[in-house]
Write a protein that holds these residues in place. Structure first.
Motif, PDB file in Angstrom:
ATOM      1  N   UNK A  21     -16.563   6.967 -15.386  1.00 19.99           N
ATOM      2  CA  UNK A  21     -15.603   7.647 -16.241  1.00 19.99           C
ATOM      3  C   UNK A  21     -15.680   7.065 -17.653  1.00 19.99           C
ATOM      4  N   UNK A  22     -15.536   7.935 -18.644  1.00 23.80           N
ATOM      5  CA  UNK A  22     -15.495   7.499 -20.041  1.00 23.80           C
ATOM      6  C   UNK A  22     -14.168   7.946 -20.659  1.00 23.80           C
ATOM      7  N   UNK A  23     -13.496   7.027 -21.312  1.00 19.77           N
ATOM      8  CA  UNK A  23     -12.275   7.406 -22.036  1.00 19.77           C
ATOM      9  C   UNK A  23     -12.659   7.988 -23.381  1.00 19.77           C
ATOM     10  N   UNK A  24     -12.134   9.158 -23.694  1.00 19.53           N
ATOM     11  CA  UNK A  24     -12.405   9.800 -24.986  1.00 19.53           C
ATOM     12  C   UNK A  24     -11.233   9.517 -25.909  1.00 19.53           C
ATOM     13  N   UNK A  25     -11.538   8.924 -27.057  1.00 22.27           N
ATOM     14  CA  UNK A  25     -10.473   8.584 -28.004  1.00 22.27           C
ATOM     15  C   UNK A  25     -10.737   9.221 -29.357  1.00 22.27           C
ATOM     16  N   UNK A  27      -9.579   8.774 -33.687  1.00 20.25           N
ATOM     17  CA  UNK A  27      -8.926   7.938 -34.698  1.00 20.25           C
ATOM     18  C   UNK A  27      -9.473   6.529 -34.713  1.00 20.25           C
ATOM     19  N   UNK A  28      -9.385   5.880 -35.885  1.00 22.62           N
ATOM     20  CA  UNK A  28      -9.911   4.520 -36.030  1.00 22.62           C
ATOM     21  C   UNK A  28      -8.801   3.477 -36.056  1.00 22.62           C
ATOM     22  N   UNK A  29      -7.724   3.749 -36.796  1.00 20.19           N
ATOM     23  CA  UNK A  29      -6.619   2.781 -36.884  1.00 20.19           C
ATOM     24  C   UNK A  29      -5.695   2.949 -35.690  1.00 20.19           C
ATOM     25  N   UNK A  30      -5.157   4.153 -35.571  1.00 22.35           N
ATOM     26  CA  UNK A  30      -4.310   4.457 -34.400  1.00 22.35           C
ATOM     27  C   UNK A  30      -5.172   5.282 -33.451  1.00 22.35           C
ATOM     28  N   UNK A  31      -5.576   4.642 -32.359  1.00 24.78           N
ATOM     29  CA  UNK A  31      -6.464   5.325 -31.419  1.00 24.78           C
ATOM     30  C   UNK A  31      -5.644   6.154 -30.433  1.00 24.78           C
ATOM     31  N   UNK A  32      -6.033   7.391 -30.309  1.00 22.05           N
ATOM     32  CA  UNK A  32      -5.335   8.290 -29.400  1.00 22.05           C
ATOM     33  C   UNK A  32      -6.300   8.693 -28.287  1.00 22.05           C
ATOM     34  N   UNK A  33      -5.873   8.500 -27.044  1.00 22.53           N
ATOM     35  CA  UNK A  33      -6.728   8.874 -25.915  1.00 22.53           C
ATOM     36  C   UNK A  33      -6.622  10.376 -25.678  1.00 22.53           C
ATOM     37  N   UNK A  34      -7.766  11.045 -25.746  1.00 25.79           N
ATOM     38  CA  UNK A  34      -7.794  12.495 -25.534  1.00 25.79           C
ATOM     39  C   UNK A  34      -7.883  12.832 -24.051  1.00 25.79           C
ATOM     40  N   UNK A  35      -8.494  11.927 -23.296  1.00 29.38           N
ATOM     41  CA  UNK A  35      -8.653  12.187 -21.866  1.00 29.38           C
ATOM     42  C   UNK A  35      -9.781  11.356 -21.300  1.00 29.38           C
ATOM     43  N   UNK A  36     -10.126  11.623 -20.060  1.00 27.60           N
ATOM     44  CA  UNK A  36     -11.190  10.888 -19.386  1.00 27.60           C
ATOM     45  C   UNK A  36     -12.292  11.852 -18.969  1.00 27.60           C
ATOM     46  N   UNK A  37     -13.509  11.524 -19.353  1.00 25.93           N
ATOM     47  CA  UNK A  37     -14.668  12.315 -18.912  1.00 25.93           C
ATOM     48  C   UNK A  37     -15.151  11.748 -17.583  1.00 25.93           C
ATOM     49  N   UNK A  38     -15.132  12.588 -16.553  1.00 24.18           N
ATOM     50  CA  UNK A  38     -15.608  12.144 -15.232  1.00 24.18           C
ATOM     51  C   UNK A  38     -17.076  12.564 -15.101  1.00 24.18           C
ATOM     52  N   UNK A 283     -19.627  32.539 -16.892  1.00 30.50           N
ATOM     53  CA  UNK A 283     -19.115  31.410 -17.683  1.00 30.50           C
ATOM     54  C   UNK A 283     -20.063  30.232 -17.773  1.00 30.50           C
ATOM     55  N   UNK A 284     -19.622  29.228 -18.511  1.00 33.21           N
ATOM     56  CA  UNK A 284     -20.379  28.005 -18.736  1.00 33.21           C
ATOM     57  C   UNK A 284     -19.857  26.905 -17.813  1.00 33.21           C
ATOM     58  N   UNK A 285     -20.612  25.805 -17.735  1.00 40.33           N
ATOM     59  CA  UNK A 285     -20.110  24.629 -17.015  1.00 40.33           C
ATOM     60  C   UNK A 285     -18.865  24.142 -17.762  1.00 40.33           C
ATOM     61  N   UNK A 286     -17.715  23.975 -17.075  1.00 37.24           N
ATOM     62  CA  UNK A 286     -16.512  23.502 -17.771  1.00 37.24           C
ATOM     63  C   UNK A 286     -16.716  22.117 -18.380  1.00 37.24           C
ATOM     64  N   UNK A 287     -15.896  21.787 -19.355  1.00 39.43           N
ATOM     65  CA  UNK A 287     -15.974  20.462 -19.977  1.00 39.43           C
ATOM     66  C   UNK A 287     -15.582  19.400 -18.962  1.00 39.43           C
ATOM     67  N   UNK A 288     -16.349  18.285 -18.896  1.00 37.16           N
ATOM     68  CA  UNK A 288     -15.947  17.208 -17.978  1.00 37.16           C
ATOM     69  C   UNK A 288     -14.625  16.551 -18.392  1.00 37.16           C
ATOM     70  N   UNK A 289     -14.137  16.885 -19.592  1.00 36.05           N
ATOM     71  CA  UNK A 289     -12.807  16.411 -20.011  1.00 36.05           C
ATOM     72  C   UNK A 289     -11.706  17.213 -19.344  1.00 36.05           C
TER      73      UNK A 289
END
Length: 344
Positions: A21-25, A27-38, A283-289
């Motif tokens: 799994x990869x955490x998608x973030x 921003x540089x100063x205030x990091x916001x987690x967008x989600x997890x890529x499985x 359709x396309x392969x959905x985003x792993x996010x």
């Protein structure tokens, strides 16, 4: 989770419920987690010594991430990868060095995988010098021997990569991978960048080398003809999971998962006269996010049922050495309905 206990004793590689799994973030100063890529989401398989295990699927399904776990480029987030029965995460320094010698890779693009500033003899000998104590004469002998083994000439040793065709460059890449005497080779789309006329030659070479040197291969591919010709066992991947696994003959004559059927119907039929069930994926392969709930394939599946969006299907043994993860093969009680659902 599925493994083959009968193969475990002779398995060179064993992957057990591996996840990456990869955490998608943002921003540089205030990091916001967008989600997890499985990227890889709980896969298990074994590769017996001297055999080829292929992972097949569309781009973005997790094949290359799986190869990175096996090459120890990155560790799994969860689960284990075993090499010769030992967990890679528990390797000592000496075991790690031995592993680096024992495992080599051949990549898709022979144009970018070879250093353009190095002569062929230096390219081929680099892994040998890194992993073995060898004299200059031994290096020279080994390089000339490997050039011959992969179908090139001794006089090619002093040339640079730009002086060769794509097929010849891939032969050089194979010679480099062989130089440290590996047990396992990871072949990441080894023929997809080559002309069709050259592909068969490289595939034949890889098969010959496997027999001669008792090599074990992990083959990453999206071309089904390559997989059918090269493999002993095939795992079909979709969105980080293996959805079907079987020997190639069984997989191509009796595909069970709707995704496998769609991949096969999109490729050329084995015989022009043969009628084949035509399945077109929408359709396309959905985003792993943003992975769909339940069976991840359900938004694109022509056979979708109500339960598909709610329940993750079990990985079921449907016959001798054939496994599938699909609700078509389990009734509400969990009984097998393979005869009805196989679509044959």
């Amino acid at each position: 989770m599925h493994t083959h206990p009968s193969n475990n004793e002779t398995a060179l590689i064993r992957v057990e419920d591996a996840k990456k799994y990869y955490r998608m973030t943002k921003g540089t100063v205030i990091r916001k987690t967008l989600g997890t890529v499985k990227a890889v989401d709980g896969i298990s398989f074994t590769i017996p010594e001297g055999q080829t295990y292929s992972l097949v699927g569309e781009s973005g399904c997790g094949k290359t991430t799986t190869s990175r776990l096996i090459l120890m480029v990155e560790p799994p987030s969860e689960g284990n990868v075993y090499f010769q029965g030992k967990s890679m995460q528990r390797f000592t320094g000496a075991e790690r060095r031995e592993f680096r010698r024992s495992v080599q890779a051949v990549f898709q693009d022979p144009w970018s995988s070879l250093n353009p500033r190095m002569r062929v003899d230096s390219i081929i000998s680099e892994p040998l010098i890194t992993h073995w104590r060898v004299t200059k004469q031994e290096v020279k002998t080994r390089v000339l021997e490997l050039l011959q083994v992969v179908g090139l000439h001794p006089y090619h040793a002093s040339r640079y990569p730009h002086e060769f065709s794509g097929g010849q460059r891939q032969r050089i890449a194979i010679a480099r991978a062989l130089s440290s005497r590996p047990a396992l080779m990871v072949l990441d789309e080894p023929v997809s960048a080559l002309d069709v006329s050259i592909r068969a030659q490289i595939m034949n070479l890889l098969k010959e080398l496997q027999e001669t040197y008792k090599l074990t291969y992990l083959l990453i591919a999206h071309n089904l003809a390559t997989v059918r010709y090269m493999s002993h066992q095939v795992g079909v991947m979709y969105l980080g999971k293996i959805v079907e696994e079987s020997a190639p003959v069984e997989l191509f004559t009796n595909p069970l998962h709707p995704y496998t059927k769609a991949l096969i119907s999109a490729s050329l039929p084995a015989h022009p006269q043969k009628q084949r069930e035509e399945i077109v994926l929408s359709g396309e392969v959905p985003s792993p996010l943003n992975i769909p709930s339940g069976c991840t394939f359900h938004p694109r599946c022509p056979f979708v049922m109500d339960r598909c969006s709610l329940e993750i299907p079990q990985f079921l043994e449907t016959g001798s050495d054939h496994r599938v993860s699909c609700h078509l093969y389990t009734s509400a009680q969990g009984a097998s309905t393979t005869g009805i659902a196989s679509g044959s």
